[in-house]
Write a protein that holds these residues in place. Structure first.
Motif, PDB file in Angstrom:
ATOM      1  N   VAL A 180       0.579  -1.323  -0.195  1.00  0.00           N
ATOM      2  CA  VAL A 180       0.087  -0.274  -0.010  1.00  0.00           C
ATOM      3  C   VAL A 180       0.852   1.315  -0.063  1.00  0.00           C
ATOM      4  N   TYR A 181       1.661   1.623   0.448  1.00  0.00           N
ATOM      5  CA  TYR A 181       2.885   2.389   0.997  1.00  0.00           C
ATOM      6  C   TYR A 181       3.432   2.669  -0.968  1.00  0.00           C
ATOM      7  N   ASP A 182       3.845   1.910  -0.839  1.00  0.00           N
ATOM      8  CA  ASP A 182       4.652   1.212  -2.806  1.00  0.00           C
ATOM      9  C   ASP A 182       3.464   2.653  -3.483  1.00  0.00           C
ATOM     10  N   LEU A 183       1.886   1.746  -3.724  1.00  0.00           N
ATOM     11  CA  LEU A 183       1.403   2.515  -4.301  1.00  0.00           C
ATOM     12  C   LEU A 183       0.586   3.943  -3.986  1.00  0.00           C
ATOM     13  N   VAL A 184       0.837   4.237  -2.514  1.00  0.00           N
ATOM     14  CA  VAL A 184       0.632   5.831  -2.314  1.00  0.00           C
ATOM     15  C   VAL A 184       1.709   6.353  -3.112  1.00  0.00           C
ATOM     16  N   LEU A 185       3.316   5.936  -3.553  1.00  0.00           N
ATOM     17  CA  LEU A 185       4.431   6.728  -2.969  1.00  0.00           C
ATOM     18  C   LEU A 185       3.970   6.930  -5.029  1.00  0.00           C
ATOM     19  N   SER A 186       3.947   5.922  -5.740  1.00  0.00           N
ATOM     20  CA  SER A 186       3.565   6.348  -7.125  1.00  0.00           C
ATOM     21  C   SER A 186       2.514   6.893  -7.178  1.00  0.00           C
ATOM     22  N   GLN A 193       2.700  10.809  -9.715  1.00  0.00           N
ATOM     23  CA  GLN A 193       1.500  10.833 -11.069  1.00  0.00           C
ATOM     24  C   GLN A 193       1.549  12.303 -10.733  1.00  0.00           C
ATOM     25  N   ASP A 194       1.116  12.641  -8.812  1.00  0.00           N
ATOM     26  CA  ASP A 194       1.058  13.830  -9.575  1.00  0.00           C
ATOM     27  C   ASP A 194       1.325  15.137  -9.983  1.00  0.00           C
ATOM     28  N   ARG A 195       2.742  14.418  -9.352  1.00  0.00           N
ATOM     29  CA  ARG A 195       4.057  15.603 -10.075  1.00  0.00           C
ATOM     30  C   ARG A 195       4.151  15.953 -10.691  1.00  0.00           C
ATOM     31  N   ARG A 196       4.388  15.045 -11.445  1.00  0.00           N
ATOM     32  CA  ARG A 196       4.239  14.889 -13.348  1.00  0.00           C
ATOM     33  C   ARG A 196       3.100  14.805 -13.610  1.00  0.00           C
ATOM     34  N   SER A 197       1.780  14.885 -13.897  1.00  0.00           N
ATOM     35  CA  SER A 197       0.874  15.813 -14.530  1.00  0.00           C
ATOM     36  C   SER A 197       0.896  17.049 -13.733  1.00  0.00           C
ATOM     37  N   ALA A 198       1.075  17.459 -12.954  1.00  0.00           N
ATOM     38  CA  ALA A 198       1.127  18.848 -12.562  1.00  0.00           C
ATOM     39  C   ALA A 198       1.937  19.800 -13.295  1.00  0.00           C
ATOM     40  N   GLY A 199       2.952  19.508 -13.714  1.00  0.00           N
ATOM     41  CA  GLY A 199       4.723  19.771 -13.818  1.00  0.00           C
ATOM     42  C   GLY A 199       4.205  20.146 -15.725  1.00  0.00           C
ATOM     43  N   ARG A 200       3.188  19.326 -16.183  1.00  0.00           N
ATOM     44  CA  ARG A 200       2.953  19.197 -17.308  1.00  0.00           C
ATOM     45  C   ARG A 200       2.315  20.450 -18.095  1.00  0.00           C
ATOM     46  N   LYS A 201       2.474  20.763 -19.074  1.00  0.00           N
ATOM     47  CA  LYS A 201       1.983  21.941 -20.011  1.00  0.00           C
ATOM     48  C   LYS A 201       0.407  21.345 -20.388  1.00  0.00           C
ATOM     49  N   LYS A 202      -0.644  21.272 -20.429  1.00  0.00           N
ATOM     50  CA  LYS A 202      -1.881  21.096 -20.973  1.00  0.00           C
ATOM     51  C   LYS A 202      -1.584  21.992 -22.647  1.00  0.00           C
ATOM     52  N   GLN A 203      -1.724  21.144 -23.558  1.00  0.00           N
ATOM     53  CA  GLN A 203      -1.526  21.085 -25.230  1.00  0.00           C
ATOM     54  C   GLN A 203      -2.887  20.542 -25.620  1.00  0.00           C
ATOM     55  N   GLY A 204      -3.348  21.697 -26.470  1.00  0.00           N
ATOM     56  CA  GLY A 204      -4.631  21.243 -27.331  1.00  0.00           C
ATOM     57  C   GLY A 204      -4.070  20.054 -27.989  1.00  0.00           C
ATOM     58  N   GLY A 205      -4.403  19.509 -29.047  1.00  0.00           N
ATOM     59  CA  GLY A 205      -3.963  18.369 -30.093  1.00  0.00           C
ATOM     60  C   GLY A 205      -3.833  18.704 -31.771  1.00  0.00           C
ATOM     61  N   TYR A 206      -4.559  20.353 -31.261  1.00  0.00           N
ATOM     62  CA  TYR A 206      -3.828  21.148 -32.336  1.00  0.00           C
ATOM     63  C   TYR A 206      -1.730  21.199 -32.369  1.00  0.00           C
ATOM     64  N   LEU A 207      -1.960  21.818 -31.830  1.00  0.00           N
ATOM     65  CA  LEU A 207       0.041  22.361 -31.149  1.00  0.00           C
ATOM     66  C   LEU A 207       0.390  20.819 -30.856  1.00  0.00           C
ATOM     67  N   ARG A 208      -0.362  19.177 -30.506  1.00  0.00           N
ATOM     68  CA  ARG A 208       0.409  18.680 -29.815  1.00  0.00           C
ATOM     69  C   ARG A 208       0.894  17.334 -31.702  1.00  0.00           C
ATOM     70  N   ALA A 209      -0.276  17.747 -32.215  1.00  0.00           N
ATOM     71  CA  ALA A 209      -0.028  17.421 -33.662  1.00  0.00           C
ATOM     72  C   ALA A 209       1.447  18.539 -35.065  1.00  0.00           C
ATOM     73  N   ARG A 210       0.867  19.881 -34.052  1.00  0.00           N
ATOM     74  CA  ARG A 210       2.677  20.924 -34.710  1.00  0.00           C
ATOM     75  C   ARG A 210       3.531  20.319 -33.810  1.00  0.00           C
ATOM     76  N   LEU A 211       3.788  19.686 -33.126  1.00  0.00           N
ATOM     77  CA  LEU A 211       4.929  19.728 -32.642  1.00  0.00           C
ATOM     78  C   LEU A 211       5.260  18.201 -32.930  1.00  0.00           C
ATOM     79  N   ALA A 212       4.441  17.235 -33.391  1.00  0.00           N
ATOM     80  CA  ALA A 212       4.983  16.115 -33.664  1.00  0.00           C
ATOM     81  C   ALA A 212       5.294  16.230 -35.016  1.00  0.00           C
ATOM     82  N   LEU A 213       4.810  16.861 -36.128  1.00  0.00           N
ATOM     83  CA  LEU A 213       4.805  17.450 -37.624  1.00  0.00           C
ATOM     84  C   LEU A 213       5.743  17.970 -37.965  1.00  0.00           C
TER      85      LEU A 213
END
Length: 71
Positions: free
Chosen positions: A22-28, A32-52
């Motif tokens: 359970v402790y390992d689950l809490v840490l994971s 995940q919360d830290r990783r998702s908070a650090g990411r900037k949400k990009q719209g699909g259009y911007l992600r496609a532009r970045l990929a191409l």
């Protein structure tokens, strides 16, 4: 708060091995919360532009050529 209290009561009933799981689950979950908070949400259009961005030529022209047989 009721869910937290019930969870704590259930954890108290567990053995030491399961408590560590359970402790390992809490840490994971916290990671995940830290990783998702650090990411900037990009719209699909911007992600496609970045990929191409490194592709040469016209993407719209390529799509038209691929669909030519269906038109």
């Amino acid at each position: 708060m009721q869910a937290r209290d019930r969870l704590l009561k259930e954890i108290e009933k567990l053995g030491s091995y399961n408590i560590m799981k359970v402790y390992d689950l809490v840490l994971s979950l916290k990671k995940q919360d830290r990783r998702s908070a650090g990411r900037k949400k990009q719209g699909g259009y911007l992600r496609a532009r970045l990929a191409l961005r490194n592709c040469k030529g016209s993407f719209s022209r390529d799509i038209i050529e691929e669909r030519a047989d269906r038109i």
